[in-house]
Design an enzyme around this catalytic site. Structure first.
Site, PDB file in Angstrom:
ATOM      1  N   HIS A 157      61.319  37.895  35.558  1.00 16.79           N
ATOM      2  CA  HIS A 157      60.062  38.247  36.217  1.00 16.79           C
ATOM      3  C   HIS A 157      59.226  37.018  36.598  1.00 16.79           C
ATOM      4  CE1 HIS A 157      56.106  40.560  36.458  1.00 16.79           C
ATOM      5  NE2 HIS A 157      56.918  41.269  37.213  1.00 16.79           N
ATOM      6  N   LYS A 207      57.855  33.770  38.668  1.00 14.10           N
ATOM      7  CA  LYS A 207      57.692  33.366  40.061  1.00 14.10           C
ATOM      8  C   LYS A 207      57.345  31.881  40.053  1.00 14.10           C
ATOM      9  CE  LYS A 207      56.427  37.955  40.166  1.00 14.10           C
ATOM     10  NZ  LYS A 207      56.132  38.760  38.973  1.00 14.10           N
ATOM     11  N   ASP A 252      60.526  18.461  44.385  1.00 12.25           N
ATOM     12  CA  ASP A 252      60.583  17.018  44.099  1.00 12.25           C
ATOM     13  C   ASP A 252      59.991  16.658  42.735  1.00 12.25           C
ATOM     14  OD1 ASP A 252      61.848  16.545  46.470  1.00 12.25           O
ATOM     15  OD2 ASP A 252      60.068  15.888  47.558  1.00 12.25           O
ATOM     16  N   HIS A 282      47.379  43.028  42.161  1.00  9.20           N
ATOM     17  CA  HIS A 282      48.564  42.588  41.417  1.00  9.20           C
ATOM     18  C   HIS A 282      48.310  41.298  40.651  1.00  9.20           C
ATOM     19  CE1 HIS A 282      52.994  41.399  41.217  1.00  9.20           C
ATOM     20  NE2 HIS A 282      52.945  42.592  40.665  1.00  9.20           N
ATOM     21  N   LYS A 306      47.302  38.692  37.888  1.00  8.58           N
ATOM     22  CA  LYS A 306      47.252  38.678  36.429  1.00  8.58           C
ATOM     23  C   LYS A 306      46.434  37.460  36.001  1.00  8.58           C
ATOM     24  CE  LYS A 306      51.724  39.993  37.743  1.00  8.58           C
ATOM     25  NZ  LYS A 306      51.712  41.401  37.778  1.00  8.58           N
ATOM     26  N   ASP A 352      34.712  32.518  29.280  1.00  4.84           N
ATOM     27  CA  ASP A 352      33.509  31.684  29.362  1.00  4.84           C
ATOM     28  C   ASP A 352      33.551  30.697  30.531  1.00  4.84           C
ATOM     29  OD1 ASP A 352      32.688  33.020  27.122  1.00  4.84           O
ATOM     30  OD2 ASP A 352      33.123  31.389  25.721  1.00  4.84           O
TER      31      ASP A 352
END
Length: 485
Positions: free
Chosen positions: A224, A226, A231, A403, A405, A410
């Protein structure tokens, strides 16, 4: 004949109950959360035989013998790589802000590496601007490009990314692409894998979905993450899959997906590379040897951004992202803002969030009003009453499927990445989260979250308490299965 039938029937009944007893003992012997164990026992007793089959398929974390052996073999190599990196002391933070101190201590002790400084980080909230930057960076790549995504779906601007990647491979850049077999099923049924391989891109189908592998490893364990690494210096990660929002899941009726990505320059890319190379060897058996530029980051200059990367999944420290979330929530003193598309928290996380609100922290949770998963949507609703009674402000985003997350504490400590607040992300899948100790980045994230809230509807606790009784029954029913989602 009657006696034979009676004997056979008795043996079948005895075998069935013996099987149930064996599975029951196996569930009880595995050290897992009580709600999870009770949910599995409920499944195998309510759904005879079917429940047992479901447990054998999905009940235990099993990556398969071959991947297990590869992970075991690569561990000493990864540890040596981390030790070599520690020689470059100028890229490691020696102190953190008060709110971030505990979480960075956890990461250092569990992952063997402290936070990294000298990073430039940019928050990206527009998918098309993100894709434009990514295509530019791929076009400028000189040595290597490593990519992993859960979903890669051809069409729209994503085809331009594929063309840029193939062009890079043709001019001699080493390009590796890992895509999850289930999430990218449409991609692997298209002509793109063949085109890319012909151009020189190494394309790997991760955690291949096959009936032959059904009982050899857990099929719902997914890659899952991404990530894009260029380089050994530029990196991307966040919630965005490689899809064009104009075409992705339009029939789901939830609107376009709203995502957040980060683009970074600096030593954090090396830390993410360590994660990528471990995943690559676990899946392919091929070891990627480190070179000088992986471990000697001479060109990095100091900046105020201290970043740590946390990886989860088989072979990585168990439960570390869950621990990091708990520490971040308990560290909050003034304000805590959480955005997640799938909200099915553990009891520990639920209690931590409620406790934060009850000790005076302003707690906001932003979730999509409409979800693409009916099971998760109903299970999520079962937690809202307790949160609302504790004083948590819950916002339902109405501008599409949110979508993103993210967790912001603070306005100083940020957690962004691929992790949903559900059991699957926290305990099962291969995930990645950035922990960022930086006031400027926190302020930018706060502005994005405020925009989300502006496009959301606040749940009124009195209205919520008067919802139909049949809805409460469905919520409680799905609550029992929440540890399995």
């Amino acid at each position: 004949m009657i006696m034979l039938y009676t004997v056979i029937n008795g043996l079948l009944i005895f075998s069935y109950w013996l099987l149930i007893a064996c599975v029951t003992v196996r569930i009880l012997m595995k050290r897992r959360a009580v709600p999870s164990a009770m949910a599995w026992l409920l499944v195998i007793y309510i759904l005879p035989l079917v429940g047992i089959i479901i447990y054998l398929l999905l009940g235990e974390l099993n990556i398969g013998k071959r991947r297990y052996e590869r992970n075991k073999a690569v561990s000493p190599f990864i540890n040596q790589w981390i030790n070599n990196l520690k020689d470059c002391q100028h890229i490691f933070a020696t102190q953190n802000s008060e709110v971030a101190c505990s979480i960075f201590q956890l990461c250092e002790h569990r992952q063997g590496m402290s936070g990294l400084i000298g990073n430039k980080i940019e928050l990206l909230t527009n998918t098309y601007e993100t894709i434009k930057l990514l295509i530019r960076d791929i076009g400028l790549a000189q040595r290597n490009i490593e990519i992993v995504f859960y979903i890669w779906q051809a069409g729209g601007v994503i085809d331009q990314v594929a063309e840029a990647l193939m062009a890079a491979a043709r001019r001699g850049v080493l390009c590796r692409l890992m895509l999850d077999s289930a999430g990218s099923a449409h991609f692997f049924c298209s002509h793109y894998p063949t085109m890319m391989r012909d151009a020189g891109v190494q394309v790997v189908e991760v955690l291949h979905v096959s009936i032959l592998c059904l009982f050899l490893r857990r099929m719902d364990l997914r890659q899952h993450r991404k990530m894009v690494l260029i380089d050994n210096y530029i990196s991307y990660t966040g919630s965005m899959n490689m899809v064009d929002p104009r075409y992705f899941k339009q029939k789901a009726g939830v609107g376009q997906w709203i995502d957040m990505m980060t683009r970074m320059e600096g030593p954090i890319t090396i830390a993410m590379g360590i994660i990528y190379y471990r995943d690559w060897e676990i899946e392919t058996g091929e070891r990627i040897q480190s070179s000088a530029e992986h471990i000697i980051p001479d060109k990095y200059t100091y900046s105020g951004n201290t970043i740590q990367v946390i990886a989860s999944g088989p072979g990585f420290p168990e439960g570390v992202i869950h621990q990091a979330l708990l520490i971040a929530i308990y560290a909050a003193r003034k304000k805590l803002v959480i955005t997640t598309p799938y909200f099915v928290p553990s009891d520990d996380l639920l209690n931590a969030i409620c406790t934060a609100a009850q000790r005076g922290v302003k707690v906001h949770i932003i979730i999509p009003r409409d979800n693409d998963s009916m099971l998760v949507e109903w299970a999520s609703r079962s937690f809202l009453s307790e949160l609302l009674e504790a004083g948590v402000r819950i916002h339902q985003f109405e501008g599409g499927l949110l979508h993103t997350k993210s967790v912001l504490v603070d306005n100083q400590l940020s957690l962004v990445g691929t992790v949903n607040l559900d059991m699957r992300s926290l305990w099962l899948n291969f995930e990645i989260t950035l922990v960022i100790d930086a006031k400027a980045f926190g302020n930018n994230l706060a502005l994005v979250q405020e925009d989300y809230i502006a496009h959301s509807r606040l749940i009124d606790v009195m209205v919520w308490s008067k919802r139909p009784y049949w809805q409460r029954i469905i919520e409680r029913l799905f609550y029992f299965f929440s540890p399995l989602l």
